[in-house]
Design an enzyme around this catalytic site. Structure first.
Site, PDB file in Angstrom:
ATOM      1  CG  ASP A  21      -1.955  -1.155   1.105  1.00  0.00           C
ATOM      2  OD1 ASP A  21      -3.035  -0.946   0.542  1.00  0.00           O
ATOM      3  OD2 ASP A  21      -1.628  -2.260   1.586  1.00  0.00           O
ATOM      4  CG  ASP A  64      -3.978  -0.477  -3.108  1.00  0.00           C
ATOM      5  OD1 ASP A  64      -4.440  -0.900  -4.185  1.00  0.00           O
ATOM      6  OD2 ASP A  64      -4.690  -0.245  -2.117  1.00  0.00           O
ATOM      7  CG  ASN A 132      -8.523  -1.567  -3.104  1.00  0.00           C
ATOM      8  OD1 ASN A 132      -7.466  -1.845  -2.533  1.00  0.00           O
ATOM      9  ND2 ASN A 132      -9.275  -0.548  -2.736  1.00  0.00           N
ATOM     10  CG  HIS A 133      -6.531   2.466  -4.227  1.00  0.00           C
ATOM     11  ND1 HIS A 133      -7.015   3.748  -4.302  1.00  0.00           N
ATOM     12  CD2 HIS A 133      -6.956   1.991  -3.033  1.00  0.00           C
ATOM     13  CE1 HIS A 133      -7.679   4.047  -3.206  1.00  0.00           C
ATOM     14  NE2 HIS A 133      -7.653   2.990  -2.405  1.00  0.00           N
ATOM     15  CG  HIS A 248      -4.208   1.828   4.546  1.00  0.00           C
ATOM     16  ND1 HIS A 248      -4.263   3.066   3.944  1.00  0.00           N
ATOM     17  CD2 HIS A 248      -4.271   0.922   3.540  1.00  0.00           C
ATOM     18  CE1 HIS A 248      -4.351   2.918   2.630  1.00  0.00           C
ATOM     19  NE2 HIS A 248      -4.365   1.625   2.370  1.00  0.00           N
TER      20      HIS A 248
END
Length: 628
Positions: A21, A64, A132-133, A248
């Site tokens: 992430d 991500d 997902n991003h 996160h």
């Protein structure tokens, strides 16, 4: 399996830098504290430096890498520059690649591991899944596909068949140590949860060798609802270590699990939301694997913007009202002093003097109150701290304590994440039926008999898909795209029905809506296709017309009518108007009849166009007025 700190032969030890992430490009074009934010790239460079300084065998990313599905060209360029700077070089990569590269990289343009490419000198390979991003969606090209094609990263775990998932591992060998690396890029949590419940997720185990088995995934770990997360004790029992992306909060120290494996959750490398879990210190991990033993060393990220999160429960503070000052003013003054004397000093402890570390902090103070009179206008405090804090306008938020729960739970139990407050709002609107997901609640709501006619142009399928894109991938134009697409298709349908009155138009709009409801799977496929090809994803000119403002839809439809009808008219005219019959150079009455018939045809087509255009505009007007 054990997490061991004992000394092993370094020639048998595989060293891996683990991170998830990174969200490159987050807030890149927005200003924080008067400067364009560049922090995601500063932190990514720090991560790459950690890898180079520790001479890791490879870097493992858990999804991500980018914040946007389609990152800006600037964000992609800066990423490529950093990868070339730190990952290319003459240092020898000592890993042997033992897998079938055609199988594990079947979705990639380059179907081999990058450090075996004769045209590249890769000294520090990167293996990554997508999240997902940066999910490219089925049948489309994403940012990680581009990086993979350049040879700068090894992209694994991308799926195109979601009826059953069969994961072949990447086998990496360093003398006597073998690592089996399993990857699963982001999949809709409900879908993946169902696949696990139906035993349709298979991880293929290598034969005739002992491997240390790592599984990298990017899914909900926290239980938001029953089937919108992956229970962390339901994964395959033969795994040794799970690297969990998407969540996160930094919980990077491996935690033993009842499933028999360890879970490491590195968390995001930068702050992307002002929640409590993101206020914890950010780390990446240096993972050392020797045969069946491993250990994880936490490496603190020093380039991250300071972020202080705190909770204040008004009733726990002795706030006195003096003189003419109101209770709200007294609380405002108290909060001001609290920020100045309690929160700002905590900011100083997070300043590391790392080059280019953002100095202006993020501050979030969540205030829990009992009575509305305890709230105050936060504008004056925002103005006071606008030069000291990066987020002055959303520095303070208010939450009302749950009156029904008083006395039943402790103070810390009452301080839930913001998502709980949002869920409670939905439950208040829809009652106890709201038990699974927002999308499920929307479908249940519009399935009720009294609500079935509340949607006429937009279908529930389309609305939920747009919601998924907006939430999961930050596609801010998803709703805009889908509304205009379905409005355009509805108008085209009505136009073909030769309706005359407003009542007829409304009836045909309803018929078309019911038709799409009966063809839900086809509607889903069309919606996905439109969103995948939309202008924000580099779509075609036709899709750009679809996404024009509503006021321009009539012009779009008129122009499309003209293109279609004139092409057929031209063909007919050429057939009659040239050669020995009906042409300008023909003899006698036949030529006149040819011109007359052509004119009659043009007049007829013009009338048809005008009629269809009028029907389109009337249908559009009815749709807009009914929506209002």
């Amino acid at each position: 399996m054990s997490e061991s700190s004992s000394t092993h032969d370094p020639e048998d030890t595989i060293n891996i830098l683990v991170a998830t992430d990174i969200h490159l490009g987050f807030d890149y074009n927005k200003k924080r504290g008067g400067q364009v934010s560049n922090e995601s790239f500063v932190t990514f460079e720090e991560i790459l430096k950690y890898g180079k300084e520790n001479e890791v065998d490879f870097i493992l990313l858990g999804g991500d890498l980018f914040h946007d599905t389609k990152p800006t060209q600037t964000a992609l360029l800066k990423c490529v520059e950093l990868l070339r700077k730190y990952c290319l070089g003459t240092r020898e990569c000592k890993l042997e690649f033992l897998s079938d590269s055609e199988q594990v990289f079947r979705h990639c343009a380059q179907k081999h591991v990058n450090y075996e490419d004769p045209n590249l000198n890769v000294s520090m390979p990167i293996f990554t899944i997508h999240g997902n991003h940066d999910d490219p969606s089925f049948g489309t090209v994403g940012s990680i596909d581009i990086l993979s094609a350049t040879g700068l990263v090894n992209y694994f775990g991308k799926w195109t068949d979601l009826n059953r998932i069969v994961v072949s591992p990447i086998i990496l060998k360093k003398r006597n140590t073998h690592v089996a690396l399993y990857g699963m890029s982001y999949i809709n949590d409900q879908r993946l949860s169902r696949l696990y419940r139906d035993d349709k997720v298979d991880l293929l185990r290598p034969k005739d060798m002992d491997t240390f088995n790592i599984f990298v995934l990017h899914q909900n770990r926290a239980r938001h609802t029953n089937y919108a997360h992956i229970p962390d004790d339901k994964l395959h029992k033969f795994l040794n270590l799970v690297i969990w992306g998407h969540e996160h909060e930094c919980r990077i120290t491996p935690e033993p699990n009842s499933g028999g494996y360890y879970i490491s959750q590195p968390g995001s490398s930068i702050v992307t939301s002002l929640c409590e879990s993101e206020s914890k210190p950010k780390h990446v991990g240096l993972l050392k694997i020797n045969k069946s033993n491993f250990k994880m060393k936490n490496l603190k990220l020093k380039s991250v913007r300071p972020y202080v999160f705190d909770n204040m429960i008004i009733k726990d503070h002795d706030i006195k009202v003096r003189g003419y000052v109101s209770l709200a003013d007294s609380i405002s003054n108290y909060v001001d002093q609290y920020i100045e004397n309690e929160l700002m000093p905590r900011v100083a402890t997070q300043l590391t003097e790392y080059p280019d570390q953002p100095i202006q902090p993020l501050i979030r103070l969540r205030i829990f109150y009992d009575d509305d009179s305890e709230q105050f206008d936060t504008i004056s405090l925002a103005q006071k701290y606008c030069d000291e804090v990066a987020n002055p306008m959303d520095m303070i938020i208010f939450r009302k304590r749950r009156l029904l729960e008083k006395g039943k739970r402790g103070i810390h139990d009452e301080i839930d994440d913001d998502m709980d407050d949002i869920t409670e709002l939905f439950q208040g609107d829809l009652g106890e039926d709201w038990t699974s997901t927002v999308q499920g609640g929307i479908k249940k709501y519009f399935d009720k008999e009294e609500n079935k006619d509340k949607l006429t142009v937009l279908t529930v399928t389309a609305m939920n898909e747009a919601l998924n894109r907006f939430v999961d991938r930050s596609e801010i134009d998803a709703f805009n795209t889908i509304v205009r697409y379905q409005m355009k298709k509805t108008i085209e349908y009505v136009r073909e029905q030769n309706t005359e009155t407003s009542e007829d138009i409304r009836e045909e709009i309803k018929n078309f809506h019911n038709k799409r409801l009966s063809e839900e799977e086809e509607d889903q496929n069309n919606v996905v296709d439109v969103l995948n090809r939309s202008p924000q994803k580099g779509g075609s000119r036709a899709l750009k017309q679809t996404c024009l403002p509503i006021s321009n839809l009539d012009a779009t439809i008129d122009s499309s009518d003209s293109d279609e009808d004139l092409s057929s008219t031209s063909a007919k005219t050429r057939g009659r108007g040239r050669g020995s019959r009906g042409g300008r150079g023909s003899r006698g009455p036949r030529g006149s009849r040819g011109r007359g018939r052509a004119n009659e045809t043009n007049d007829s087509i013009a009338k048809t166009q005008n009629s269809r255009s009028a029907q389109s505009k009337r249908a559009q007007a009815i749709i807009i007025s009914d929506s209002d």
